[in-house]
Design an enzyme around this catalytic site. Structure first.
Site, PDB file in Angstrom:
ATOM      1  N   THR A  19     -95.581   3.353  52.140  1.00 34.17           N
ATOM      2  CA  THR A  19     -94.352   4.057  53.398  1.00 34.17           C
ATOM      3  C   THR A  19     -94.577   2.904  54.901  1.00 34.17           C
ATOM      4  O   THR A  19     -94.587   2.761  55.540  1.00 34.17           O
ATOM      5  CB  THR A  19     -95.543   5.144  54.691  1.00 34.17           C
ATOM      6  OG1 THR A  19     -97.160   4.834  55.051  1.00 34.17           O
ATOM      7  CG2 THR A  19     -95.454   5.922  53.541  1.00 34.17           C
ATOM      8  N   GLY A  52     -93.533  -0.035  57.092  1.00 30.47           N
ATOM      9  CA  GLY A  52     -92.022  -0.262  57.693  1.00 30.47           C
ATOM     10  C   GLY A  52     -91.720   0.747  58.007  1.00 30.47           C
ATOM     11  O   GLY A  52     -90.101   1.184  58.822  1.00 30.47           O
ATOM     12  N   THR A  53     -91.893   2.067  57.462  1.00 34.78           N
ATOM     13  CA  THR A  53     -91.658   3.350  58.983  1.00 34.78           C
ATOM     14  C   THR A  53     -90.996   3.173  59.492  1.00 34.78           C
ATOM     15  O   THR A  53     -90.310   3.216  59.998  1.00 34.78           O
ATOM     16  CB  THR A  53     -92.428   4.560  58.301  1.00 34.78           C
ATOM     17  OG1 THR A  53     -93.371   4.706  56.758  1.00 34.78           O
ATOM     18  CG2 THR A  53     -91.696   5.649  58.711  1.00 34.78           C
ATOM     19  N   GLY A  54     -92.126   2.226  60.729  1.00 36.36           N
ATOM     20  CA  GLY A  54     -92.043   2.919  61.909  1.00 36.36           C
ATOM     21  C   GLY A  54     -90.258   1.135  62.252  1.00 36.36           C
ATOM     22  O   GLY A  54     -89.582   1.528  63.651  1.00 36.36           O
ATOM     23  N   CYS A  55     -90.654   0.862  61.914  1.00 35.22           N
ATOM     24  CA  CYS A  55     -89.214  -0.308  62.032  1.00 35.22           C
ATOM     25  C   CYS A  55     -87.858   0.369  62.101  1.00 35.22           C
ATOM     26  O   CYS A  55     -87.083  -0.032  62.426  1.00 35.22           O
ATOM     27  CB  CYS A  55     -90.282  -1.693  61.096  1.00 35.22           C
ATOM     28  SG  CYS A  55     -91.442  -2.826  61.554  1.00 35.22           S
ATOM     29  N   LYS A 100     -93.496   9.937  67.562  1.00 37.48           N
ATOM     30  CA  LYS A 100     -93.559  10.054  66.329  1.00 37.48           C
ATOM     31  C   LYS A 100     -94.483  10.781  66.276  1.00 37.48           C
ATOM     32  O   LYS A 100     -95.805  10.092  66.322  1.00 37.48           O
ATOM     33  CB  LYS A 100     -93.237   8.385  65.182  1.00 37.48           C
ATOM     34  CG  LYS A 100     -92.442   8.072  65.687  1.00 37.48           C
ATOM     35  CD  LYS A 100     -91.936   6.652  65.395  1.00 37.48           C
ATOM     36  CE  LYS A 100     -92.923   5.940  65.535  1.00 37.48           C
ATOM     37  NZ  LYS A 100     -92.144   4.438  65.531  1.00 37.48           N
TER      38      LYS A 100
END
Length: 265
Positions: A207, A209-212, A176
């Site tokens: 932003t 929580g984007t990865g989860c 990412k």
């Protein structure tokens, strides 16, 4: 009798602020039409300003939750998130080895606010036990550096990062590159095929929580029977919309909007 939707299990920590972790995972799964289930690995006191405290659950509690769900209900995909210690990483890796379902590993190292969520002594267990169990590993650039030492500054660096992650054994690596300027660029590869995923960058600081959210969206797609490239492409589209609609919450960084497709205003 109604047919149950595909079932996805998240193994991760709780975010009391509701923007990341278990809460983000379950919201994402609901938004994408699968039945979300959870194994909680840690409880955090967390808000828009950061993580004020974290309490890891015992390995036996994690194991009992996992067996309770998988042995009775079954799963079509598993997503892992915050596994803060070597003991938890080893426990979850053992559980995954006996589960016949695709696995998305989000090797969570630090929070959006820079708080450490993975003990340094757990890194080797992530490399040697957890990543080999992954169908897809989804590290961000900080996590790539933490796990491999590769510092990414350009697209060629993303290729080197993917190669280094794949060397630990996952079938696919999703690197990412959201911290780059310009378009939000990610690289998905299995070492042979490359899929570059670009999306417009939205000028929105909210932003959390984007990865989860992305990892849970990938797992949801895999549970529906999509191929890895299809699941990642659809997940990228979903999370891009969620970032665009991220909203202020509290005094710091707000969450992405998991329900953006259903909002009327």
């Amino acid at each position: 009798m109604n047919t149950a939707p595909p079932r996805v299990l998240t193994v991760a920590g709780s975010d009391s602020g509701g923007g990341a972790g278990i809460q983000a995972d379950l919201k994402t799964m609901l938004a994408l039409g699968v039945h979300g289930m959870s194994v909680i690995t840690a409880v955090t006191a967390q808000n828009s300003l950061g993580v004020q405290g974290a309490w890891e659950l015992p390995a036996e509690a994690v194991r009992a939750q996992y067996r309770s769900v998988v042995d009775d209900i079954g799963v079509q995909a598993v997503k892992t998130g915050m596994l803060s210690s070597a003991a938890l990483v080893e426990t979850v890796a053992d559980l995954l080895s006996g589960t016949d379902a695709p696995v998305v590993v989000d090797p969570v190292g630090v929070s959006k606010h820079g708080d450490a969520l993975l003990a340094a002594e757990a890194l080797e267990s992530v490399r040697t036990r957890l990543l080999p169990a992954a169908t897809v590993a989804t590290p961000n650039l900080d996590e790539v550096a933490q796990l491999t030492g590769v510092q990414v500054e350009d697209e060629d660096g993303m290729r080197r990062a993917a190669e280094a992650i794949l060397a630990f054994g996952p079938r696919w690596a999703l690197i990412k590159g959201g911290h780059f300027p310009g378009d939000a660029l990610d690289l998905l590869t299995d070492g042979t095929r490359e899929h570059w995923l670009r999306a417009p960058r939205h000028d929105n600081r909210h932003t959390h929580g984007t990865g989860c959210t992305l990892a849970s969206a990938v797992a949801s797609g895999l549970a529906k029977g999509l191929t890895v490239p299809e699941a990642v492409s659809q997940a990228k589209e979903y999370v891009t919309g969620a970032i665009a609609r991220g909203f202020a919450l509290g005094a710091g960084i707000g969450p992405v909007d998991h329900g953006w497709r259903f909002r009327t205003n």
